[in-house]
Design a protein around this motif. Structure first.
Motif, PDB file in Angstrom:
ATOM      1  N   LYS A  71       0.795  -1.391   0.097  1.00 12.53           N
ATOM      2  CA  LYS A  71      -0.046  -0.013  -0.106  1.00 12.53           C
ATOM      3  C   LYS A  71       0.916   1.256   0.100  1.00 12.53           C
ATOM      4  N   GLN A 123       2.268   1.615  -3.452  1.00  9.98           N
ATOM      5  CA  GLN A 123       1.077   1.879  -4.515  1.00  9.98           C
ATOM      6  C   GLN A 123       0.718   3.458  -4.122  1.00  9.98           C
ATOM      7  N   LYS A 124       0.316   3.705  -3.119  1.00 10.43           N
ATOM      8  CA  LYS A 124      -0.282   4.972  -2.829  1.00 10.43           C
ATOM      9  C   LYS A 124       0.528   6.077  -2.412  1.00 10.43           C
ATOM     10  N   HIS A 125       1.734   5.833  -2.136  1.00 10.42           N
ATOM     11  CA  HIS A 125       2.784   7.024  -1.952  1.00 10.42           C
ATOM     12  C   HIS A 125       4.079   7.055  -2.667  1.00 10.42           C
TER      13      HIS A 125
END
Length: 741
Positions: A117, A120-122
């Motif tokens: 995560k 992917q997100k940051h």
């Protein structure tokens, strides 16, 4: 005015959101994503990871009797569980779509999800440069989580990505160490050694040295690689380096313990003792390592002076309350030290204390049982020794190691001896009773019955007391405020006691000897009908007297079987156990019991051999003269007359084969007693012959044809145990198995 404020606020919010985009390389964007990654996603991921490692450390049980692994984790041979992660980015990353079925449930699975995560997100990969300084931590966490889930290839991919993408990162050295560990687990220890040496040796020559904790990790990984490649000297070298600083208290204590075990296995007791003493002196070392270091010091004691000091220390540890979980091991080690000092009685006492200590350590119990078995075996207490070996087999039936197989062989060798000893004891006791007069037999059994009644009464009274006191002192029936008072003051307790008494004894008259079976005992049913209890045969004198054999045939059979068992015991003690004292005891006893004529010659032959070996001229000549006078044409007499002639020349192979055929024809002609007598006559000349098992098996068959089944079983059991690896022995085992059903 309000409209203007709303527009300004909307523009500000849009600007902040736009500036926090992973595609905008701005100060706000970089810091916002870095902080969010570190203190939100990665924080939760690292917490889950640490929880998983903690569970492993707490759940792992070391086998302190073998060399413990450097890393306290046991990987499965074939790992088949793989997390169900979506492959939205082509790298096994979850798209975090909120589907509950895709959510990980294990700590390492959660850690991997959080790492994915974060990436992917940051992740801020702008123009092939990662702008979020926390993403390398995310990849490291990803690789470590995969490592503990035994997915070493994906773990190595994650570590390689960090090394290739962030070569100047602060955690690059740690990442290389983890990659090396994954390669070790993947059977690629050569590459691991090469990369770790390059890391540690090059960094050590630079102005900026590696942190101590990192060097400890690197040297520990190198030692792991060398142990796996069986390069023990190099493993010791790097374990010594890894334990120079001891920043990681758990791993440092473990490294010292492994180092001490290696030195101990090489019989370098002084070096081993130094390593274990360092653990004891290491204030921050976990307590389990300290305790087992004391135990290992006891194993490596080199002199009486050090042994006494260590024994005193072990005694102090036994008396400390916090050491109760280790009492079985401490008592065992105290027993071992006493045994080394030839204080056998003290050793036995401590070994028994070890067995009585509460513990689920099955392996420790097997070692203690073996020690007690060996002590009794050495002291010629073979039956007692066999019971201890039997205990090992019962509690460690699933163990397949060499030690267990060794014990099983030893126990098996004692099986025939035990059967013969039991036969002698049983028949002796029956024959002693047979020899008594009728009044003496009645007195004997009456005393037995009286003792039995007394024990039964004590057991019944104890049960009643336990029930009554148990209820009064907080039992399930009574919950009153009379705790601690005499139970007869409590009406409920009295009522319950009466009920239990009636269940066991019925309604008894208030008179002397009320417990005797001869007294009338009744239970009153609901319809007031009386039911008289049947006679208790346990207390019936007549039933015991009926078991005493009176027929001459049965008494003769008891004598024959007892004498045969004594003879077989004498041969077993002489040939198999080399116990001259017990062999003489059994053979001399059977020789004085008027044995059957087919046993006279072999008994005198074995006694002649024993006394000749002991140098007792008078006894040797006594048995020699019996053989030469009463059996002048036998092989025994020929061997005595030609003592310097080799045995194999005295009886040739062809002659043995011809003799076997002759005896076999006797067996086929149903001359079973003559068959047994001929074989007994031949046996002393066949001790080195390959045909010996054939003669013994034929003898057992002959015994089975004219004697009872118990004698037949004894004879077959002797063949099965004595010649277990031969075809005859295997056949005898099958027959014994059938007879035991």
């Amino acid at each position: 005015m309000n409209y203007t404020k709303k527009i300004v606020l909307a523009i500000a919010v849009f600007s902040v959101i736009n500036s926090c985009s992973t595609r905008k390389d701005t100060v706000i964007s970089r810091n916002w994503h870095a902080l969010n990654t570190k203190y939100n996603v990665l924080f939760n991921g690292k917490e889950a990871f640490n929880k998983g490692v903690e569970d492993i450390n707490e759940g792992y049980k070391d086998d302190w009797f073998t060399q413990i692994p450097i890393e306290p984790i046991k990987f499965e041979e074939d790992k088949v569980t793989i997390p169900n992660l979506n492959t939205g980015m082509g790298a096994g990353f979850n798209d975090d779509n909120g589907n509950e079925e895709d959510k990980a449930t294990t700590p390492f699975g959660i850690a991997e999800e959080k790492a994915v995560k974060a990436i992917q997100k940051h992740g801020m990969n702008i123009k092939d440069v990662e702008r979020n300084r926390q993403i390398d931590d995310a990849y490291l966490l990803l690789g470590k989580a995969r490592y503990y889930e035994q997915r070493f290839i994906p773990a190595i991919e994650a570590f390689n990505y960090v090394i290739a993408t962030y070569p100047d990162a602060d955690l690059i050295a740690e990442t290389k160490i983890w990659r090396a560990k994954a390669n070790i687990r993947n059977d690629n220890e050569e590459f691991a050694i090469e990369s770790l040496k390059l890391l540690l040796q090059v960094k050590d020559t630079l102005e900026v040295d590696l942190p101590e904790i990192t060097r400890e990790q690197g040297y520990t990984a190198l030692a792991m690689a060398y142990i796996k490649s069986d390069s023990i000297d190099n493993a010791k070298k790097y374990l010594n380096k890894a334990t120079e600083t001891l920043n990681n208290r758990n791993q440092g204590a473990r490294n010292l313990f492994v180092l001490g075990q290696i030195y101990s296995s090489e019989h370098k007791k002084d070096s081993a003792s130094l390593a274990f003493q360092r653990i004891i002196d290491f204030r921050k070392a976990p307590y389990k390592y300290k305790m087992h270091a004391h135990i290992e010091l006891a194993k490596n004691s080199t002199s009486d002076s050090t042994s006494s000091a260590i024994l005193e220390k072990i005694q102090d540890l036994i008396e400390e309350r916090e050491n109760r979980p280790y009492l079985d091991e401490l008592y065992y080690q105290a027993g071992y030290l006493h045994e080394q000092n030839d204080s056998i009685n003290l050793a036995v006492a401590f070994y028994n204390k070890s067995l009585r200590a509460e513990s689920d350590n099955v392996k420790q119990k097997t070692f203690t049982y073996e020690k007690l078995g060996n002590i009794n075996y050495k002291n010629s207490k073979y039956i007692v020794a066999s019971s201890y070996y039997d205990s090992i087999i019962n509690i460690a039936a699933d163990t397949l190691n060499l030690k267990f197989r060794r014990i099983k062989r030893k126990h098996k060798n004692l099986a025939s001896l035990i059967n013969f000893e039991n036969t002698v004891a049983k028949n002796d006791s029956i024959l002693r009773i047979v020899a008594l007069s009728k009044p003496e037999q009645e007195a004997f059994f009456q005393k037995y019955i009286d003792d039995l009644k007394e024990k039964d009464e004590e057991a019944a009274q104890l049960k009643l007391n336990q029930q009554a006191f148990g209820d009064t002192f907080g039992g399930n029936i009574l919950k009153s405020n009379t705790k601690g008072k005499w139970y007869f003051y409590n009406s409920q307790s009295i009522s319950f006691g009466k009920t239990e008494f009636s269940k066991i004894w019925g309604n008894r008259a208030l008179e002397d000897n009320w417990r005797w079976s001869g007294k009338t005992a009744t239970n009153i049913a609901e319809n007031d009908s009386l039911v008289v209890n049947t006679k208790n045969l346990r207390y019936d004198l007549a039933s015991y007297l009926e078991t005493v054999p009176t027929e001459k045939e049965k008494i003769d059979t008891l004598n024959i079987n007892r004498n045969l068992a004594l003879y077989e015991l004498g041969v077993i003690y002489k040939e198999q156990f080399k116990d001259t004292k017990l062999a003489l005891d059994r053979l001399e006893r059977v020789n004085g019991l008027n044995p059957s004529k087919e046993l006279v010659l072999p008994i005198n032959w074995h006694l002649y051999q024993i006394y000749n070996e002991l140098g007792s001229a008078i006894k040797t000549n006594q048995h020699k003269n019996i053989i030469l006078t009463d059996y002048p044409t036998t092989k025994f007499a020929q061997i005595i007359r030609n003592p310097n002639k080799p045995l194999e020349e005295a009886v040739s192979i062809n002659e043995i084969e011809e003799t076997y055929k002759e005896i076999y024809y006797l067996y086929k002609e149903d001359k079973f007693e003559e068959t047994e007598a001929k074989i007994n006559e031949m046996l002393p000349t066949l001790q080195d012959s390959k045909l010996l098992p054939k003669f013994e098996l034929l003898k057992a068959y002959a015994i089975g044809k004219y004697q009872d089944i118990e004698t037949y079983k004894i004879a077959m059991d002797f063949v099965a145990v004595s010649y277990g690896n031969t075809e005859e022995g295997k056949k005898a085992k099958e027959i014994v198995k059938q007879l035991s059903k």
